[in-house]
Design an enzyme around this catalytic site. Structure first.
Site, PDB file in Angstrom:
ATOM      1  N   ARG A  52      11.043   2.611  63.444  1.00 16.69           N
ATOM      2  CA  ARG A  52      11.749   1.845  62.417  1.00 16.69           C
ATOM      3  C   ARG A  52      12.908   1.111  63.067  1.00 16.69           C
ATOM      4  NH1 ARG A  52      15.978   3.780  63.403  1.00 16.69           N
ATOM      5  NH2 ARG A  52      16.898   2.380  61.888  1.00 16.69           N
ATOM      6  N   GLY A  53      13.562   0.278  62.254  1.00  5.28           N
ATOM      7  CA  GLY A  53      14.592  -0.606  62.806  1.00  5.28           C
ATOM      8  C   GLY A  53      13.904  -1.918  63.152  1.00  5.28           C
ATOM      9  N   ALA A  54      14.513  -3.039  62.729  1.00  2.00           N
ATOM     10  CA  ALA A  54      13.817  -4.331  62.787  1.00  2.00           C
ATOM     11  C   ALA A  54      13.255  -4.672  64.178  1.00  2.00           C
ATOM     12  CB  ALA A  54      14.755  -5.428  62.283  1.00  2.00           C
ATOM     13  N   ARG A 108       5.310  -3.563  56.610  1.00  2.00           N
ATOM     14  CA  ARG A 108       6.627  -3.554  55.952  1.00  2.00           C
ATOM     15  C   ARG A 108       7.061  -5.016  55.758  1.00  2.00           C
ATOM     16  NH1 ARG A 108      11.179   0.389  58.085  1.00  2.00           N
ATOM     17  NH2 ARG A 108      11.820   0.234  55.904  1.00  2.00           N
ATOM     18  N   GLN A 218      19.008   7.860  57.699  1.00  2.00           N
ATOM     19  CA  GLN A 218      18.978   7.360  59.079  1.00  2.00           C
ATOM     20  C   GLN A 218      20.333   7.535  59.770  1.00  2.00           C
ATOM     21  OE1 GLN A 218      17.645   5.820  56.462  1.00  2.00           O
ATOM     22  NE2 GLN A 218      15.895   4.549  56.994  1.00  2.00           N
ATOM     23  N   ASP A 259      18.140  -6.782  59.016  1.00  2.00           N
ATOM     24  CA  ASP A 259      16.676  -6.884  59.044  1.00  2.00           C
ATOM     25  C   ASP A 259      16.182  -8.315  58.890  1.00  2.00           C
ATOM     26  OD1 ASP A 259      17.237  -3.951  58.156  1.00  2.00           O
ATOM     27  OD2 ASP A 259      15.169  -4.032  58.903  1.00  2.00           O
ATOM     28  N   ASN A 269      20.060  -5.816  55.007  1.00  2.00           N
ATOM     29  CA  ASN A 269      20.088  -4.610  55.853  1.00  2.00           C
ATOM     30  C   ASN A 269      19.849  -3.417  54.935  1.00  2.00           C
ATOM     31  OD1 ASN A 269      20.472  -3.380  58.483  1.00  2.00           O
ATOM     32  ND2 ASN A 269      22.352  -2.520  57.677  1.00  2.00           N
ATOM     33  N   LYS A 270      19.830  -2.248  55.508  1.00  2.00           N
ATOM     34  CA  LYS A 270      19.539  -1.013  54.775  1.00  2.00           C
ATOM     35  C   LYS A 270      20.310  -0.927  53.458  1.00  2.00           C
ATOM     36  CE  LYS A 270      17.197   1.492  55.441  1.00  2.00           C
ATOM     37  NZ  LYS A 270      15.879   1.394  54.750  1.00  2.00           N
TER      38      LYS A 270
HETATM   39  O1  MRU Z   1      14.230   1.311  56.971  1.00  2.00           O
HETATM   40  P1  MRU Z   1      14.733   1.190  58.374  1.00  2.00           P
HETATM   41  O2  MRU Z   1      15.215   2.480  58.943  1.00  2.00           O
HETATM   42  O3  MRU Z   1      13.734   0.478  59.264  1.00  2.00           O
HETATM   43  O4  MRU Z   1      15.994   0.238  58.250  1.00  2.00           O
HETATM   44  C1  MRU Z   1      16.671  -0.127  59.427  1.00  2.00           C
HETATM   45  C2  MRU Z   1      17.891  -0.929  59.202  1.00  2.00           C
HETATM   46  O5  MRU Z   1      18.233  -1.287  58.100  1.00  2.00           O
HETATM   47  C3  MRU Z   1      18.629  -1.363  60.432  1.00  2.00           C
HETATM   48  O6  MRU Z   1      19.997  -1.450  60.176  1.00  2.00           O
HETATM   49  C4  MRU Z   1      18.116  -2.730  60.887  1.00  2.00           C
HETATM   50  O7  MRU Z   1      16.730  -2.726  61.004  1.00  2.00           O
HETATM   51  C5  MRU Z   1      18.717  -3.170  62.165  1.00  2.00           C
HETATM   52  S1  MRU Z   1      18.190  -2.213  63.530  1.00  2.00           S
HETATM   53  C6  MRU Z   1      18.842  -2.868  64.944  1.00  2.00           C
END
Ligand code: MRU
Length: 371
Positions: A52-54, A108, A218, A259, A269-270
């Site tokens: 996970r994470g963009a 996603r 997270q 994201d 973002n999250k």
């Molecule tokens: O649902 P996730 O855990 O994939 O969400 C991740 C985030 O919101 C991060 O802050 C974002 O992807 C940036 S990661 C460098």
């Protein structure tokens, strides 16, 4: 500041190799590797947040396309049958790569890095000679490796630019972050956390406030783990406590990842990030985003058009084996929110800092026309 943290993702072997992920659903309890040998396994890993994470999603998907181009690739979840073709019809190998790109794009919806990486893989397939499967596989693997390596370099550059920007923070300053934008979220050292790592590497003494980040934690599970691995001073708080620590004057800066960033700088973002930005504004604390230029989507004029993923009810009504709410309660579970550009002091990219955050500055920084 060293770390023994296992790699978030790595490719093992040559063009017929395996994608090895650190299963983030198991952290911080145990560091378990997840071996993906099919594109379906990569799709599942992205969907259930094992990776996970963009930026990390984009890198994983790129390797997933490599896995799709091989005899015996399986077909469990809607991917057009990959290896069912008439004898000698080798030209269709490229179609397997294209089908894998379409399929992985459904894993996603919010992080644009996924679509950016898949577009690069699609172009790599297009440029390969039709029919030459070995050449195609090598070309796809080279492109996936390039995306991975570039991400590593982008993280390092973001760390440097962000550390320059925040160099004036006083010793012992409090920096709050939300979700996880560290090594676990990228092919390198992270985005928001790369800035913190670089400041600490330069000798700045910081205290990091880590939002736990409901519902999937997270912050608590991943960011607190990463910071502890590197011996960085941090305190975990529930999301609802951010206002209190800001009012107490313990936070001098906020930095998070993103994201998807629209052409005017509105940043998804999250879930919970928008609330943190509003709180930061109310308390006079500068709010920053750190993200590579692959996170910008200049086809969207503003954040209203960013697709926001909605996830299942169990993430909210259950915690492991425990039930947290009545079984039939209505649930709304958006995984992301959008912070308007006017609440963002600066966006740190690998190319430099965008500040003030305006459409003109975004265009100049990304070097792309908004169309
Ligand atoms: O649902 P996730 O855990 O994939 O969400 C991740 C985030 O919101 C991060 O802050 C974002 O992807 C940036 S990661 C460098």
């Amino acid at each position: 500041m060293t770390t023994t943290q296992p790699p978030t993702l790595r490719w093992e072997g040559g063009a017929d190799g395996t994608l090895v992920l650190l299963d983030q659903t198991r952290l911080p309890g145990e560091a378990v590797e997840l071996r993906c040998r099919t594109v379906e396994e990569v799709w599942q890993a992205i969907q259930r947040l094992a990776v996970r994470g963009a930026p990390a999603i984009g890198v994983a998907a790129a390797y997933g396309v490599v896995l799709a181009v091989r005899a015996g690739a399986t077909n469990h979840t809607g991917l057009p049958r990959l290896h069912h073709r008439a004898e000698g019809a080798e030209a269709n190998w490229r179609d397997d790569a294209f089908a894998a790109c379409d399929y992985l794009a459904t894993s996603r919806p919010t992080a644009v890095n996924l679509f950016w990486a898949l577009e690069r893989m699609r172009r790599a397939a297009q440029e390969s000679a039709a029919g030459a499967v070995e050449q195609l596989k090598e070309r796809l693997l080279a492109e996936a490796r390039a995306i991975h390596e570039e991400d590593r370099q982008m993280c390092a550059a973001i760390g440097r630019h962000g550390a320059d920007l925040l160099a004036a923070l006083p010793a012992g300053a409090g920096v709050l972050t939300h979700c996880n934008a560290g090594a676990l979220a990228t092919g390198g050292d992270g985005t928001a956390l790369a800035v913190i790592f670089e400041l600490v590497r330069r000798g700045k003494r910081l205290h990091v406030w880590v939002d736990e980040t409901r519902p999937l934690l997270q912050g608590a599970r991943l960011t607190a783990w990463e910071l502890s691995q590197r011996g960085i001073d941090c305190t975990l708080i529930c999301d609802s406590m951010a206002a209190q620590v800001m009012r107490q004057g313990r936070v001098q800066a906020v930095i998070t990842g993103a994201d998807r960033i629209a052409a005017n700088g509105d940043s998804a973002n999250k879930i919970g990030t928008y609330g943190v930005a509003v709180l930061a504004k109310a308390h006079g604390v500068p709010f920053h985003i750190a993200a590579p230029t692959s996170t910008f989507d200049l086809s969207l004029a503003d954040g209203a058009a960013i697709p926001i993923e909605e996830r299942g009810r169990d993430e909210i009504v259950r915690l492991g084996d425990s039930r947290l709410a009545p079984p039939d309660v209505a649930v709304y579970n958006p995984a992301f929110d959008v912070t308007p550009a006017e609440l963002i002091r600066a966006i740190v990219t690998e190319r430099g800092v965008v500040s003030p955050v305006t459409a003109e500055a975004v265009r100049a920084a990304t070097g792309q026309a908004t169309g």
